[in-house]
Design an enzyme around this catalytic site. Structure first.
Site, PDB file in Angstrom:
ATOM      1  N   VAL A 257      -3.107  -4.914  -1.770  1.00 44.17           N
ATOM      2  CA  VAL A 257      -3.359  -4.332  -0.458  1.00 44.17           C
ATOM      3  C   VAL A 257      -3.838  -2.921  -0.763  1.00 44.17           C
ATOM      4  O   VAL A 257      -3.062  -2.081  -1.186  1.00 44.17           O
ATOM      5  CB  VAL A 257      -2.088  -4.298   0.412  1.00 44.17           C
ATOM      6  CG1 VAL A 257      -2.360  -3.576   1.723  1.00 44.17           C
ATOM      7  CG2 VAL A 257      -1.606  -5.711   0.683  1.00 44.17           C
ATOM      8  N   PRO A 258      -5.126  -2.657  -0.603  1.00 46.43           N
ATOM      9  CA  PRO A 258      -5.724  -1.476  -1.238  1.00 46.43           C
ATOM     10  C   PRO A 258      -5.410  -0.173  -0.518  1.00 46.43           C
ATOM     11  O   PRO A 258      -6.272   0.444   0.079  1.00 46.43           O
ATOM     12  CB  PRO A 258      -7.222  -1.771  -1.213  1.00 46.43           C
ATOM     13  CG  PRO A 258      -7.411  -2.683  -0.055  1.00 46.43           C
ATOM     14  CD  PRO A 258      -6.139  -3.474   0.103  1.00 46.43           C
ATOM     15  N   CYS A 259      -4.162   0.260  -0.624  1.00 41.86           N
ATOM     16  CA  CYS A 259      -3.775   1.497   0.041  1.00 41.86           C
ATOM     17  C   CYS A 259      -4.448   2.694  -0.609  1.00 41.86           C
ATOM     18  O   CYS A 259      -4.542   3.755  -0.010  1.00 41.86           O
ATOM     19  CB  CYS A 259      -2.255   1.654   0.037  1.00 41.86           C
ATOM     20  SG  CYS A 259      -1.513   1.466  -1.568  1.00 41.86           S
ATOM     21  N   HIS A 260      -4.942   2.514  -1.839  1.00 46.15           N
ATOM     22  CA  HIS A 260      -5.619   3.637  -2.495  1.00 46.15           C
ATOM     23  C   HIS A 260      -6.986   3.908  -1.877  1.00 46.15           C
ATOM     24  O   HIS A 260      -7.613   4.899  -2.187  1.00 46.15           O
ATOM     25  CB  HIS A 260      -5.761   3.331  -3.985  1.00 46.15           C
ATOM     26  CG  HIS A 260      -6.429   2.025  -4.287  1.00 46.15           C
ATOM     27  ND1 HIS A 260      -5.798   0.806  -4.138  1.00 46.15           N
ATOM     28  CD2 HIS A 260      -7.687   1.754  -4.681  1.00 46.15           C
ATOM     29  CE1 HIS A 260      -6.647  -0.159  -4.461  1.00 46.15           C
ATOM     30  NE2 HIS A 260      -7.798   0.385  -4.794  1.00 46.15           N
ATOM     31  N   ARG A 261      -7.462   3.028  -1.007  1.00 37.46           N
ATOM     32  CA  ARG A 261      -8.758   3.260  -0.367  1.00 37.46           C
ATOM     33  C   ARG A 261      -8.607   3.987   0.958  1.00 37.46           C
ATOM     34  O   ARG A 261      -9.570   4.096   1.718  1.00 37.46           O
ATOM     35  CB  ARG A 261      -9.492   1.933  -0.152  1.00 37.46           C
ATOM     36  CG  ARG A 261      -9.862   1.252  -1.461  1.00 37.46           C
ATOM     37  CD  ARG A 261     -10.578  -0.077  -1.273  1.00 37.46           C
ATOM     38  NE  ARG A 261     -10.460  -0.892  -2.479  1.00 37.46           N
ATOM     39  CZ  ARG A 261     -10.467  -2.221  -2.490  1.00 37.46           C
ATOM     40  NH1 ARG A 261     -10.575  -2.884  -1.368  1.00 37.46           N
ATOM     41  NH2 ARG A 261     -10.350  -2.867  -3.633  1.00 37.46           N
TER      42      ARG A 261
END
Length: 290
Positions: A257-261
């Site tokens: 779940v790309p929370c870094h984006r």
DNA sequence: TCTGATACCCGCT
DNA sequence: AGCGGGTATCAGA
């Protein structure tokens, strides 16, 4: 497994490289004003420049210099500007057919019911294991229904990392089971195995609001980024950016779940539960695969 | 420009 | 009540 996967499997990044890469990223972001050269960095890490260059490039797909470019404020702003709002709404259709999402990790998700969330994991058996990854030791957690947790630790920090995760669902039963979790790790970090025909199954365990935020994150394609307020707007609560930030921070399946984006409106990275360096590493690594 | 301080935001504990 | 992975605005450097 099909041909494509086999052919591409040799680009699997080597977990052992991360420690070196981490130090390089820390150096170039600390001293980004005076743009340290490869020689400077190599000298400070006491490594021959050529070897450092090789390690870094094998890991990132980018030279240290190109990587530095990829994580600057300017670049982050460009990621945001490209298509902030419409992006979230249309990326699914575009993504499945277009090249934009060709290298992205495909997932199917299901959310736990509110009742299950309130039970804090009661009745749930969670298998977990640690595996080397391009971003340090990865803690993988899975239920029968799919991947439920992914966290990262630097060497020696594994216990703290495990505690951090287990206290999110304190009533669950935890079983260490490397064999069960290894296939997840192998697949998640190998872009050659990211295929829409066989999406990765994940389970979102969180409050209603949190799950909605995480679902919005899943719609951001690799190589793109949105702001916290974009997500808030997407959810129909444009002033809730701060609440969104908190929910993003509680994302249990980081990277997948790309929370870094999710970035600040200024393009600043603003924070990361597993360390800002790691967020930078993920964005740079993706820049090299996109 | 850039950095801090301040005020307001909102879901979670 | 208080705390964040926020944001807009404004005062000084």
């Amino acid at each position: 497994m099909n041909m494509t996967a086999t052919l591409k499997s040799d680009i699997t990044p080597q977990g052992a490289d991360y420690e070196t890469v981490r130090q390089v990223i820390e150096l170039i972001t600390e001293d980004y004003r005076d743009q340290p050269s490869l020689e400077d960095i190599a000298a400070r890490l006491k490594q021959p420049p050529t070897q450092l260059q090789k390690t870094f490039t094998r890991w990132a797909g980018l030279s240290p210099k190109a990587f530095l470019q990829a994580v600057t404020l300017d670049h982050a702003k460009r990621l945001l500007r490209q298509e902030s709002m419409p992006l979230l709404e249309t990326s699914i259709e575009i993504g499945l057919s277009g090249p934009g999402r060709l290298h992205d990790l495909f997932v199917t998700h299901e959310a736990m019911s509110p009742g299950e969330w309130k039970a804090r994991g009661a009745g749930l058996t969670i298998r977990y294991g640690f595996h080397p990854s391009p971003f340090g030791q990865a803690l993988v957690m899975a239920t029968e229904r799919g991947l439920a947790g992914l966290a990262f630790a630097d060497d020696g920090n594994e216990q703290a990392c495990l505690d951090d995760m287990t206290c999110r669902w304190p009533n669950a039963t935890y079983v260490r089971d490397q064999e069960a979790t290894a296939p997840y790790a192998a697949r998640i970090f190998d872009p050659g195995r990211w295929r829409p025909e066989e999406p990765l199954r994940i389970v979102l365990i969180g409050s209603d609001f949190q799950v909605r935020v995480w679902q919005a994150l899943l719609r951001i394609p690799m190589g793109k980024a949105v702001t916290y307020s974009d997500i808030a707007g997407e959810l129909g609560q444009p002033t809730a950016s701060r609440a969104v930030g908190a929910a993003v921070g509680r994302n249990p399946i980081s990277f997948v779940v790309p929370c870094h984006r999710a970035l600040g409106k200024s393009g600043a990275l603003t924070g990361y539960h597993w360390g800002l360096t790691r967020k930078r590493a993920m964005l740079g690594w993706e820049a090299g695969k996109a």
